[in-house]
Write a protein that holds these residues in place. Sequence first.
Motif, PDB file in Angstrom:
ATOM      1  N   LEU A  65      41.298  44.679  33.624  1.00 50.44           N
ATOM      2  CA  LEU A  65      40.713  43.567  32.763  1.00 50.44           C
ATOM      3  C   LEU A  65      39.457  43.709  32.190  1.00 50.44           C
ATOM      4  O   LEU A  65      38.924  44.597  32.404  1.00 50.44           O
ATOM      5  N   ILE A  66      39.142  42.978  31.352  1.00 48.23           N
ATOM      6  CA  ILE A  66      37.955  43.029  30.544  1.00 48.23           C
ATOM      7  C   ILE A  66      37.234  41.771  31.331  1.00 48.23           C
ATOM      8  O   ILE A  66      37.275  40.721  30.599  1.00 48.23           O
ATOM      9  N   LEU A  67      36.551  42.130  32.324  1.00 45.65           N
ATOM     10  CA  LEU A  67      35.809  41.111  33.481  1.00 45.65           C
ATOM     11  C   LEU A  67      35.181  39.886  32.570  1.00 45.65           C
ATOM     12  O   LEU A  67      34.961  38.824  32.934  1.00 45.65           O
ATOM     13  N   HIS A  68      34.326  40.479  31.720  1.00 49.86           N
ATOM     14  CA  HIS A  68      33.195  39.417  31.348  1.00 49.86           C
ATOM     15  C   HIS A  68      33.869  38.998  29.844  1.00 49.86           C
ATOM     16  O   HIS A  68      32.904  38.517  29.127  1.00 49.86           O
ATOM     17  N   ARG A  69      35.171  38.820  29.474  1.00 43.69           N
ATOM     18  CA  ARG A  69      35.702  38.342  28.439  1.00 43.69           C
ATOM     19  C   ARG A  69      36.603  37.210  29.058  1.00 43.69           C
ATOM     20  O   ARG A  69      36.972  37.197  29.928  1.00 43.69           O
ATOM     21  N   SER A  70      36.894  36.246  28.052  1.00 48.47           N
ATOM     22  CA  SER A  70      37.749  35.248  28.327  1.00 48.47           C
ATOM     23  C   SER A  70      39.173  35.454  28.837  1.00 48.47           C
ATOM     24  O   SER A  70      39.602  36.692  28.520  1.00 48.47           O
ATOM     25  N   ILE A  71      39.749  34.533  29.370  1.00 49.39           N
ATOM     26  CA  ILE A  71      41.307  34.519  29.695  1.00 49.39           C
ATOM     27  C   ILE A  71      41.894  34.732  28.355  1.00 49.39           C
ATOM     28  O   ILE A  71      42.968  35.690  28.095  1.00 49.39           O
ATOM     29  N   ARG A  72      41.685  34.089  27.398  1.00 51.70           N
ATOM     30  CA  ARG A  72      42.405  34.117  26.137  1.00 51.70           C
ATOM     31  C   ARG A  72      42.181  35.476  25.481  1.00 51.70           C
ATOM     32  O   ARG A  72      43.124  36.051  24.966  1.00 51.70           O
ATOM     33  N   GLU A  73      41.232  36.136  25.427  1.00 50.08           N
ATOM     34  CA  GLU A  73      41.040  37.430  24.910  1.00 50.08           C
ATOM     35  C   GLU A  73      41.702  38.469  25.674  1.00 50.08           C
ATOM     36  O   GLU A  73      42.283  39.228  25.306  1.00 50.08           O
ATOM     37  N   ASN A  74      41.671  38.224  27.107  1.00 48.53           N
ATOM     38  CA  ASN A  74      42.292  39.269  27.956  1.00 48.53           C
ATOM     39  C   ASN A  74      43.940  39.223  27.999  1.00 48.53           C
ATOM     40  O   ASN A  74      44.792  40.246  27.738  1.00 48.53           O
ATOM     41  N   ILE A  75      44.463  37.862  27.854  1.00 48.58           N
ATOM     42  CA  ILE A  75      45.884  37.993  27.306  1.00 48.58           C
ATOM     43  C   ILE A  75      46.324  38.465  26.190  1.00 48.58           C
ATOM     44  O   ILE A  75      47.209  39.013  25.772  1.00 48.58           O
ATOM     45  N   THR A  76      45.467  38.192  24.844  1.00 46.20           N
ATOM     46  CA  THR A  76      46.030  38.500  23.625  1.00 46.20           C
ATOM     47  C   THR A  76      45.616  40.138  23.175  1.00 46.20           C
ATOM     48  O   THR A  76      45.981  40.537  22.091  1.00 46.20           O
ATOM     49  N   VAL A  77      44.680  40.596  23.910  1.00 53.36           N
ATOM     50  CA  VAL A  77      44.200  42.162  23.627  1.00 53.36           C
ATOM     51  C   VAL A  77      45.338  43.038  23.043  1.00 53.36           C
ATOM     52  O   VAL A  77      45.087  43.676  22.158  1.00 53.36           O
ATOM     53  N   PRO A  78      46.291  43.095  23.588  1.00 53.07           N
ATOM     54  CA  PRO A  78      47.398  44.064  23.463  1.00 53.07           C
ATOM     55  C   PRO A  78      48.192  43.838  22.152  1.00 53.07           C
ATOM     56  O   PRO A  78      48.956  44.582  21.551  1.00 53.07           O
ATOM     57  N   LEU A 126      37.479  33.920  38.146  1.00 52.77           N
ATOM     58  CA  LEU A 126      38.946  33.545  38.724  1.00 52.77           C
ATOM     59  C   LEU A 126      39.163  34.364  39.908  1.00 52.77           C
ATOM     60  O   LEU A 126      38.589  35.317  40.064  1.00 52.77           O
ATOM     61  N   SER A 127      40.112  33.727  40.692  1.00 47.57           N
ATOM     62  CA  SER A 127      40.651  34.334  42.045  1.00 47.57           C
ATOM     63  C   SER A 127      41.392  35.582  41.704  1.00 47.57           C
ATOM     64  O   SER A 127      41.649  35.644  40.440  1.00 47.57           O
ATOM     65  N   GLY A 128      41.596  36.473  42.765  1.00 46.52           N
ATOM     66  CA  GLY A 128      42.317  37.648  42.527  1.00 46.52           C
ATOM     67  C   GLY A 128      43.605  37.271  42.043  1.00 46.52           C
ATOM     68  O   GLY A 128      44.280  38.272  41.323  1.00 46.52           O
ATOM     69  N   GLY A 129      44.281  36.281  42.515  1.00 47.23           N
ATOM     70  CA  GLY A 129      45.737  36.066  42.174  1.00 47.23           C
ATOM     71  C   GLY A 129      45.724  35.574  40.840  1.00 47.23           C
ATOM     72  O   GLY A 129      46.555  36.029  40.141  1.00 47.23           O
ATOM     73  N   ASN A 130      44.951  34.617  40.171  1.00 47.95           N
ATOM     74  CA  ASN A 130      44.835  34.538  38.859  1.00 47.95           C
ATOM     75  C   ASN A 130      44.344  35.380  37.900  1.00 47.95           C
ATOM     76  O   ASN A 130      45.020  35.560  36.765  1.00 47.95           O
ATOM     77  N   GLN A 131      43.520  36.479  38.433  1.00 47.46           N
ATOM     78  CA  GLN A 131      43.403  37.375  37.649  1.00 47.46           C
ATOM     79  C   GLN A 131      44.692  38.454  37.533  1.00 47.46           C
ATOM     80  O   GLN A 131      44.661  38.787  36.299  1.00 47.46           O
ATOM     81  N   GLN A 132      45.276  38.743  38.456  1.00 46.59           N
ATOM     82  CA  GLN A 132      46.565  39.308  38.450  1.00 46.59           C
ATOM     83  C   GLN A 132      47.436  38.816  37.628  1.00 46.59           C
ATOM     84  O   GLN A 132      48.083  39.463  36.690  1.00 46.59           O
TER      85      GLN A 132
END
Length: 168
Positions: A14-27, A68-74
């Motif tokens: 993960l890019i921990l200090h970025r948003s969920i949106r950014e983490n999902i769309t980075v690839p 986020l929790s570990g499960g949600n990060q995963q």
Amino acid sequence: GIGLCPEDRKEQGLILHRSIRENITVPILKLISKRGVIDSRKEKGIAKEAIAKYNIKTHSMEKVTIELSGGNQQKVILGRWLSSKPKILILDEPTKGIDVGSKAEIYQMVCDLAKMGIGVIFISSELTEVINVCDNIIVMREGKITGMLPREEVTEEKVLSLAMLKEE
């Protein structure tokens, strides 16, 4: 065509200090941008879909992933790679450090992915997890394959026997 959910999600996934949106769309930035400008409507749509589809518990796609929790990060990592429509997904210890509810959701995702025709390589040190999730089990010891068992033939004893097999 290959996605990787690494064992250490915080250091490598993960890019921990970025948003969920950014983490999902980075690839898939190339797919949602034109001349280097991201189509924010497409990006938000993809993130919203992943959050709903993978049951990521959040009040906003702009929430920073470290919160986020570990499960949600995963699930964010899974959402990321699944947004890129991989042919093969490598899951290295995907349930390490997550709660029981998230584990069950991830097991269901793995089954759903396989049904969709995505090849899933599921790496786990938890024997019961491997036996319950995998169609075929390849056992390795010291970096070498010691055997392969189809689901119908799997028992804990057979897997452990292959794991302890010494080279001659």
